[in-house]
Design a protein around this motif. Sequence first.
Motif, PDB file in Angstrom:
ATOM      1  N   GLY A 107       0.787  -1.287  -0.081  1.00  0.00           N
ATOM      2  CA  GLY A 107      -0.020  -0.013   0.009  1.00  0.00           C
ATOM      3  C   GLY A 107       0.886   1.301   0.105  1.00  0.00           C
ATOM      4  O   GLY A 107       0.606   2.223   0.711  1.00  0.00           O
ATOM      5  N   ARG A 108       1.946   1.345  -0.922  1.00  0.00           N
ATOM      6  CA  ARG A 108       2.707   2.511  -0.757  1.00  0.00           C
ATOM      7  C   ARG A 108       1.949   3.665  -1.318  1.00  0.00           C
ATOM      8  O   ARG A 108       1.162   3.728  -2.278  1.00  0.00           O
ATOM      9  CB  ARG A 108       3.999   2.059  -1.815  1.00  0.00           C
ATOM     10  N   ASP A 109       2.208   5.083  -0.850  1.00  0.00           N
ATOM     11  CA  ASP A 109       1.679   6.010  -1.614  1.00  0.00           C
ATOM     12  C   ASP A 109       2.545   6.524  -2.465  1.00  0.00           C
ATOM     13  O   ASP A 109       3.751   6.483  -2.696  1.00  0.00           O
ATOM     14  CB  ASP A 109       1.402   7.191  -0.324  1.00  0.00           C
ATOM     15  N   LYS A 110       1.959   7.362  -3.554  1.00  0.00           N
ATOM     16  CA  LYS A 110       2.570   7.954  -4.664  1.00  0.00           C
ATOM     17  C   LYS A 110       2.274   9.509  -4.603  1.00  0.00           C
ATOM     18  O   LYS A 110       1.207   9.863  -4.704  1.00  0.00           O
ATOM     19  CB  LYS A 110       2.382   7.249  -5.800  1.00  0.00           C
ATOM     20  N   SER A 111       3.142  10.390  -4.768  1.00  0.00           N
ATOM     21  CA  SER A 111       3.033  11.822  -4.963  1.00  0.00           C
ATOM     22  C   SER A 111       3.948  12.294  -5.862  1.00  0.00           C
ATOM     23  O   SER A 111       4.865  11.682  -6.356  1.00  0.00           O
ATOM     24  CB  SER A 111       3.410  12.455  -3.532  1.00  0.00           C
ATOM     25  N   GLU A 112       3.420  13.210  -6.571  1.00  0.00           N
ATOM     26  CA  GLU A 112       4.263  14.139  -7.698  1.00  0.00           C
ATOM     27  C   GLU A 112       4.501  15.422  -7.392  1.00  0.00           C
ATOM     28  O   GLU A 112       3.747  16.159  -6.951  1.00  0.00           O
ATOM     29  CB  GLU A 112       3.340  13.630  -9.113  1.00  0.00           C
ATOM     30  N   TRP A 113       5.693  15.719  -7.844  1.00  0.00           N
ATOM     31  CA  TRP A 113       6.017  17.165  -8.059  1.00  0.00           C
ATOM     32  C   TRP A 113       6.535  17.571  -9.320  1.00  0.00           C
ATOM     33  O   TRP A 113       7.489  17.014  -9.755  1.00  0.00           O
ATOM     34  CB  TRP A 113       6.726  17.532  -6.691  1.00  0.00           C
ATOM     35  N   VAL A 114       6.077  18.782 -10.266  1.00  0.00           N
ATOM     36  CA  VAL A 114       6.446  19.189 -11.208  1.00  0.00           C
ATOM     37  C   VAL A 114       7.102  20.588 -11.163  1.00  0.00           C
ATOM     38  O   VAL A 114       6.635  21.607 -10.561  1.00  0.00           O
ATOM     39  CB  VAL A 114       5.440  19.061 -12.209  1.00  0.00           C
ATOM     40  N   LEU A 115       8.439  20.427 -11.417  1.00  0.00           N
ATOM     41  CA  LEU A 115       9.078  21.671 -11.011  1.00  0.00           C
ATOM     42  C   LEU A 115       9.541  22.622 -12.612  1.00  0.00           C
ATOM     43  O   LEU A 115      10.538  21.966 -13.462  1.00  0.00           O
ATOM     44  CB  LEU A 115      10.512  21.587 -10.629  1.00  0.00           C
ATOM     45  N   PRO A 116       8.971  23.538 -13.036  1.00  0.00           N
ATOM     46  CA  PRO A 116       9.122  23.778 -14.166  1.00  0.00           C
ATOM     47  C   PRO A 116      10.489  24.616 -14.659  1.00  0.00           C
ATOM     48  O   PRO A 116      10.967  25.116 -13.298  1.00  0.00           O
ATOM     49  CB  PRO A 116       8.015  25.126 -14.639  1.00  0.00           C
ATOM     50  N   ILE A 117      11.012  24.508 -15.504  1.00  0.00           N
ATOM     51  CA  ILE A 117      12.352  25.312 -15.530  1.00  0.00           C
ATOM     52  C   ILE A 117      12.432  25.978 -16.987  1.00  0.00           C
ATOM     53  O   ILE A 117      11.851  25.629 -17.791  1.00  0.00           O
ATOM     54  CB  ILE A 117      13.748  24.208 -15.463  1.00  0.00           C
ATOM     55  N   THR A 118      13.109  26.978 -17.043  1.00  0.00           N
ATOM     56  CA  THR A 118      13.327  27.862 -18.188  1.00  0.00           C
ATOM     57  C   THR A 118      14.703  27.569 -18.945  1.00  0.00           C
ATOM     58  O   THR A 118      15.831  27.658 -18.321  1.00  0.00           O
ATOM     59  CB  THR A 118      13.306  29.202 -17.957  1.00  0.00           C
ATOM     60  N   VAL A 119      14.864  27.309 -20.320  1.00  0.00           N
ATOM     61  CA  VAL A 119      15.942  26.935 -20.945  1.00  0.00           C
ATOM     62  C   VAL A 119      16.146  27.961 -21.829  1.00  0.00           C
ATOM     63  O   VAL A 119      15.223  28.410 -22.536  1.00  0.00           O
ATOM     64  CB  VAL A 119      15.941  25.597 -21.771  1.00  0.00           C
ATOM     65  N   HIS A 120      17.454  28.854 -21.856  1.00  0.00           N
ATOM     66  CA  HIS A 120      17.709  29.915 -22.839  1.00  0.00           C
ATOM     67  C   HIS A 120      18.538  29.397 -23.692  1.00  0.00           C
ATOM     68  O   HIS A 120      19.333  28.479 -23.630  1.00  0.00           O
ATOM     69  CB  HIS A 120      18.293  30.976 -21.791  1.00  0.00           C
ATOM     70  N   ALA A 121      18.642  30.164 -24.695  1.00  0.00           N
ATOM     71  CA  ALA A 121      19.592  29.780 -25.946  1.00  0.00           C
ATOM     72  C   ALA A 121      20.927  30.216 -25.284  1.00  0.00           C
ATOM     73  O   ALA A 121      21.038  31.082 -24.449  1.00  0.00           O
ATOM     74  CB  ALA A 121      19.391  30.603 -27.109  1.00  0.00           C
ATOM     75  N   PRO A 122      22.064  29.430 -25.718  1.00  0.00           N
ATOM     76  CA  PRO A 122      23.351  29.745 -25.327  1.00  0.00           C
ATOM     77  C   PRO A 122      23.856  31.122 -25.725  1.00  0.00           C
ATOM     78  O   PRO A 122      23.295  31.519 -26.935  1.00  0.00           O
ATOM     79  CB  PRO A 122      24.360  28.495 -25.979  1.00  0.00           C
ATOM     80  N   PRO A 123      24.729  31.713 -24.815  1.00  0.00           N
ATOM     81  CA  PRO A 123      25.143  33.135 -25.322  1.00  0.00           C
ATOM     82  C   PRO A 123      26.261  32.809 -26.443  1.00  0.00           C
ATOM     83  O   PRO A 123      26.764  31.975 -26.680  1.00  0.00           O
ATOM     84  CB  PRO A 123      26.093  33.487 -23.972  1.00  0.00           C
ATOM     85  N   PRO A 124      26.035  33.845 -27.459  1.00  0.00           N
ATOM     86  CA  PRO A 124      26.801  33.758 -28.893  1.00  0.00           C
ATOM     87  C   PRO A 124      28.157  33.791 -28.395  1.00  0.00           C
ATOM     88  O   PRO A 124      28.805  34.410 -27.232  1.00  0.00           O
ATOM     89  CB  PRO A 124      26.632  35.212 -29.418  1.00  0.00           C
ATOM     90  N   GLY A 125      28.904  32.952 -29.225  1.00  0.00           N
ATOM     91  CA  GLY A 125      30.376  32.870 -28.834  1.00  0.00           C
ATOM     92  C   GLY A 125      30.862  31.412 -27.978  1.00  0.00           C
ATOM     93  O   GLY A 125      32.080  31.455 -27.757  1.00  0.00           O
ATOM     94  N   THR A 126      29.920  30.923 -27.352  1.00  0.00           N
ATOM     95  CA  THR A 126      30.111  29.719 -26.461  1.00  0.00           C
ATOM     96  C   THR A 126      30.295  28.701 -27.396  1.00  0.00           C
ATOM     97  O   THR A 126      29.811  28.550 -28.485  1.00  0.00           O
ATOM     98  CB  THR A 126      29.009  29.796 -25.310  1.00  0.00           C
ATOM     99  N   PRO A 127      30.746  27.692 -26.858  1.00  0.00           N
ATOM    100  CA  PRO A 127      30.898  26.424 -27.898  1.00  0.00           C
ATOM    101  C   PRO A 127      29.625  25.807 -28.153  1.00  0.00           C
ATOM    102  O   PRO A 127      29.461  25.512 -29.083  1.00  0.00           O
ATOM    103  CB  PRO A 127      31.864  25.425 -26.927  1.00  0.00           C
TER     104      PRO A 127
END
Length: 146
Positions: A107-127
């Motif tokens: 009888g295990r319980d299940k819980s869920e958590w969703v963490l939104p994250i923001t992904v930005h474009a890499p800065p110009p000039g980076t690999p």
Amino acid sequence: MKKELEDALRIAILSVSVKLETSETINWLSVHPSRRNSPTITKVQSDHHEVVADLVQTSFLFSIPMDGPMSFSTPHVSVHWALRFEFFTTPKNIDRARYEHPLLMEGRDKSEWVLPITVHAPPPGTPAARAQNERPFSLEPLWVHS
């Protein structure tokens, strides 16, 4: 309040699953009629599952794929990133002494958590930015014989 805290301390996390996901949602005015019931496509980029019943702490590490889209939103479509956690825990008010190991509990319980994250474009000039602008690999010859 003290009893609630004591009850919470008696609950043990047995296992954890973490997924790095992208979701693409098309505005219902722009979506094709065949997709009206499912305007969102979710893709799992990475996942991690671990039994943690005997651990004091754990960790995980995900990398954003080089070809992964950045987070954005337009009037027609949006792309979002999230970390989705699923925790399986012991049931409340269970006598743990009755079991040889926490994973044997029923009888295990299940819980869920969703963490939104923001992904930005890499800065110009980076690999990473240069890699996105490089010409894709081709089997065409690099020179011509004359």
